[in-house]
Design an enzyme around this catalytic site. Structure first.
Site, PDB file in Angstrom:
ATOM      1  N   SER A 699       0.796  -1.226   0.000  1.00  0.00           N
ATOM      2  CA  SER A 699       0.000   0.000   0.000  1.00  0.00           C
ATOM      3  C   SER A 699       0.831   1.280   0.000  1.00  0.00           C
ATOM      4  O   SER A 699       0.269   2.359  -0.032  1.00  0.00           O
ATOM      5  CB  SER A 699      -0.943   0.006   1.209  1.00  0.00           C
ATOM      6  OG  SER A 699      -0.201  -0.016   2.406  1.00  0.00           O
ATOM      7  N   LYS A 742      -6.620   3.588   8.613  1.00  0.00           N
ATOM      8  CA  LYS A 742      -5.712   4.581   8.032  1.00  0.00           C
ATOM      9  C   LYS A 742      -6.330   5.977   8.056  1.00  0.00           C
ATOM     10  O   LYS A 742      -5.652   6.962   8.370  1.00  0.00           O
ATOM     11  CB  LYS A 742      -5.353   4.181   6.597  1.00  0.00           C
ATOM     12  CG  LYS A 742      -4.494   2.927   6.511  1.00  0.00           C
ATOM     13  CD  LYS A 742      -4.262   2.505   5.072  1.00  0.00           C
ATOM     14  CE  LYS A 742      -3.411   1.239   5.013  1.00  0.00           C
ATOM     15  NZ  LYS A 742      -3.204   0.775   3.614  1.00  0.00           N
TER      16      LYS A 742
END
Length: 806
Positions: A699, A742
């Site tokens: 990511s 996140k």
């Protein structure tokens, strides 16, 4: 006597090094051989097994050049490579009588002790220990006092040999034939069963008279121990004979009582057990097994070792709640109130629990669900189980699975083992006293790996399968027990470590970290009240403002849960409690400005603006076991030959992301206004702090790409922008996981704009509303979207124009 100086090393490297080079060892020095748990005395022949490379090298060098060895005891036998500080200073010079290399490549040496020596200094530069030593001579005066000591010592040694049946006759003759006091003391000391440290003490006793006294003292102690051992063995044999006699008499007594029609206490006990079995309302199969064991117990004498085993087994069968069910009082509205009182937020989990209660109310005979709460530490997984039990009015039991590595801890030990018990599941059922408790399987992801003890995770496949657990068979019980009415709730921090078949049997409900506003609300509703009570404060004695709570969350904690937050609130309460106890104040309102005095300077600060104010530094978003977090990706260019340098303890997947990002930048160098020849003349270095923390995953692809573009075009990223997303070589931005965590971390860190893959737009509703209001989301289909959001340019001439300033 055999001694060992073994170690796992083969020693081949050190031996080959010695054979290849001719060592110049001074004549006035001695090769030192460290040994473990053995002391060589002068005049004694001792075989040694060599295992360490340095020891093999020293022995071979001594054998090759006909030099003696200095045999010295190690202070700590666990030290693999001893130095001067690890050795005693006094040892024995040993001449090598024979050096043997066995067919299994082990090395052996037979040494004969010659005389004592003291180490003066060690020399460096050799693959083994070399030292200058001082010889210690013996001063013997054979007067009447010395002769009396020798006669006493020989007499005591004869007594000791009589207590040892396997002692060789030659040893007695050798002791009687010795005329030297020092040799007599050394010979007996070498054969006494005492600690190596005590033998070393004798070796270091240079005065012969004192040495004889010390050996005589230790020998007398060993003689007393051996006499006591013989007496204990004699009594044990007599006791066994007495038990056999008692057994025969008891059997005769039973026969007499049976003829007279009399009953005894044992019969009354058997009747009590028979009545308890009938009242336990066991299933027919279990009741048949219990009565069978009871008939065996009835025919068995109480003195038999198996009597207590069968009695314990029957006690377990009787104590289990075979037919007892707690009455469920299902009131949906009351359950909702209980969940709201105990926990703030967690709407998805509360909704799932209420759905289960509704189904249970409409279909009481349905199977209980098997839920698995997954989330970072401190978000309330364990306490949720207690709230569910309270809402249902059921018993609550908790089984801790952290570190369990033996299948028998789940399924029980077989009764053939001494001290066997049922597994933790059956023990928890007995503790609950009902067949339908709420059972919390805490930390199921921390189960130990399977080994020769069996796989505990595999044992749970039956426990957590609604089709099988109605006939769960514990190894100790040996009969099926119905677990279908148990409400199982498992908790875990990570799903990755849970085996797939076990994960498939549970309904996974994820709990993410709390936002700042949620933590403040939790602190106001629960944590502050709990800490006030724990520290003996009343509500009127301490108030904490909302601003202070926000400051604690922001500047003194950085976590997904609220454990550290509660600790900091506890520190505030203790600070006030001291002043109240001293009578200095009666009421205290703690505001944000008071926290530095109480908790010290802030432990966390907003580094984003400082760290991203440089070209080549961007802010990424990461998922961790403790929730989400921000991380920084730093790119640098230095003169070189086109290498890519990756640091920061990156995993293989993350390294591949960096390679893909660099390849993508190279393929679009002209569009971005970057000189293609620059890559041939420069090394690209990508670093991800902090270097001590392992990192992996795809990511960070977008962050690495933008970091490289920022460095090579000399453009800085906006300080309040963060990103996540995987990239392909075509520039596509691919979806990633952990979006909720996140986004929560970005809001907590003061980020304003977040770049995310467009295919993760479906996860937007899972992000807390407070975080959604604070953040602006930019959805990325292609890296061009990221370039436009970060630097304000896109493909073509606009990119060249803006990058021409680099």
């Amino acid at each position: 006597m055999t001694a060992s100086e073994q170690h796992n090393d083969t020693g081949s490297t050190a031996v080959e090094r010695v054979e290849e080079t001719q060592l110049q060892i001074p004549d006035d020095t001695m090769l030192i051989l460290p040994v473990r748990n053995v002391v060589l005395f002068p005049g004694i022949v001792l075989p040694l097994t060599l295992g360490r490379g340095m020891s093999i090298a020293a022995a071979q060098e001594a054998a090759r050049n006909n030099r003696p060895l200095g045999i010295v005891l190690q202070r700590d036998p666990q030290v693999d490579t001893p130095t001067a500080e690890d050795l005693y200073q006094v040892g024995t010079v040993g001449s090598i009588m024979r050096y043997i290399t066995a067919p299994d490549r082990t090395h052996h040496v037979i040494c004969q002790g010659e005389h004592r020596f003291r180490i003066l200094e060690f020399l460096d530069g050799f693959p083994f220990l070399v030292a200058r030593v001082e010889r210690i001579g013996e001063k013997e005066v054979l007067d009447t006092a010395m002769e009396a000591r020798m006669r006493t010592l020989k007499m005591r040694a004869g007594e000791a040999l009589q207590l040892v049946p396997e002692a060789p006759a030659e040893l007695r003759s050798a002791i009687e034939g010795i005329r030297s006091p020092s040799a007599l003391a050394d010979l007996i000391a070498s054969f006494i069963d005492i600690k190596p440290e005590e033998k070393q003490e004798i070796l270091e006793t240079f005065d012969v008279e004192a040495r004889l006294d010390r050996v005589l003292q230790l020998l007398s102690q060993r003689i007393e121990v051996m006499r006591l051992t013989q007496e204990i063995n004699r009594r044990t044999r007599e006791a066994m004979d007495e038990r056999q006699r008692e057994y025969l008499l008891r059997e005769q007594l039973k026969a007499i009582q049976k003829e007279l029609g009399e009953d005894d206490d044992a019969s009354a006990e058997i009747e009590e057990l028979r009545k308890a079995i009938a009242e336990a309302k066991m299933p027919p199969e279990v009741e048949e097994q219990a009565n069978k064991e009871l008939r065996r117990l009835e025919r068995m004498p109480e003195a038999s070792g198996e009597y207590s085993i069968i009695r314990t087994y029957l006690d377990w069968l009787i104590a289990l709640p075979w037919s007892k069910l707690s009455e469920e009082n299902i009131d949906i509205e009351q359950a909702r109130k209980v969940l709201e009182q105990d926990h703030y937020g967690l709407d998805k989990i509360k909704r799932r629990i209420l759905e289960y209660l509704a189904v249970r109310k409409l279909n009481p005979e349905g199977r209980s669900p098997i839920l698995c709460f997954v989330g970072p530490p401190g978000v309330g997984k364990t306490s949720l189980g207690q709230s569910i039990a309270r809402a249902l009015g059921l018993e609550f039991v908790r089984v801790s699975l952290g570190g369990v590595h033996d299948e028998a801890e789940i399924r029980g030990h077989r009764r053939t083992y001494i001290g066997a018990l049922p597994g933790n599941i059956i023990q928890a059922i007995r503790k609950a006293g009902t067949r339908n408790p709420v059972m919390m399987l805490d930390e199921i992801d921390k189960l130990g790996a399977g080994g020769f003890h069996g796989d505990p995770a595999a044992a749970f496949l039956e426990v957590l399968d609604p089709e099988q657990n109605s006939t769960f068979r514990d190894n100790y019980l040996g009969v099926p027990f119905d677990l279908s009415k148990v409400f199982f709730i498992a908790t875990a921090n990570l799903l990755d470590s849970i085996p797939g078949p076990l994960r498939d049997r549970m309904e996974v409900i994820e709990l993410s970290g709390y936002t700042e506003d949620e933590k403040v609300e939790i602190a106001k509703r629960y944590l502050l009240r709990r800490q006030r009570e724990a520290n003996g404060l009343k509500p009127e004695q301490l108030e904490v403002t909302d601003a202070a709570l926000h400051r604690i969350v922001r500047d003194y904690t950085r976590e997904a849960g609220v454990r550290n937050l509660e600790r900091q609130i506890g520190a505030v309460c203790r600070h006030v409690a001291v002043q109240v106890a001293e009578g200095r104040l009666e009421h205290k309102t703690v505001d944000a400005d008071d926290l530095q005095e109480i908790l010290g300077p802030p432990r966390f600060e907003n580094e984003v603006a400082l760290r991203t104010a440089l070209p080549g530094v961007v802010t990424g978003l990461a998922w961790t076991a403790a929730g989400g977090d921000i991380l920084f990706v730093e790119a640098s260019r230095v003169p070189g030959k086109g290498r890519l340098i990756l640091t920061g303890q990156l995993g293989d997947v993350m390294k591949e992301s960096a390679q893909a990002a660099l390849s993508l930048v190279k393929s679009r160098a002209e569009e971005l206004g970057i000189d293609p020849d620059l890559f041939e003349r420069s090394d690209i270095h990508i670093h991800v702090p902090a270097g001590a923390i392992p990192k992996d995953g795809p990511s960070a692809g977008v962050a690495m790409f933008l970091a490289l573009v920022s460095r090579l075009t000399d453009k800085t990223m906006p300080p309040d922008m963060a990103m996540t997303g995987e990239i392909s070589l075509r520039g596509q931005v691919l979806p990633v996981g952990g979006i909720k965590e996140k986004a929560t971390a970005a809001a907590r860190a003061g980020i304003k704009t977040v770049l995310m893959p467009a295919r993760n737009r479906r996860d937007l509703e899972e992000i807390p509303e407070s975080a959604r209001k604070q953040l602006e989301f930019v959805w990325l289909q292609h890296v061009d979207d990221a370039l436009e959001a970060a630097f304000g340019f896109s493909k073509g001439e606009d990119a060249k124009r803006l990058a021409s300033h680099s």
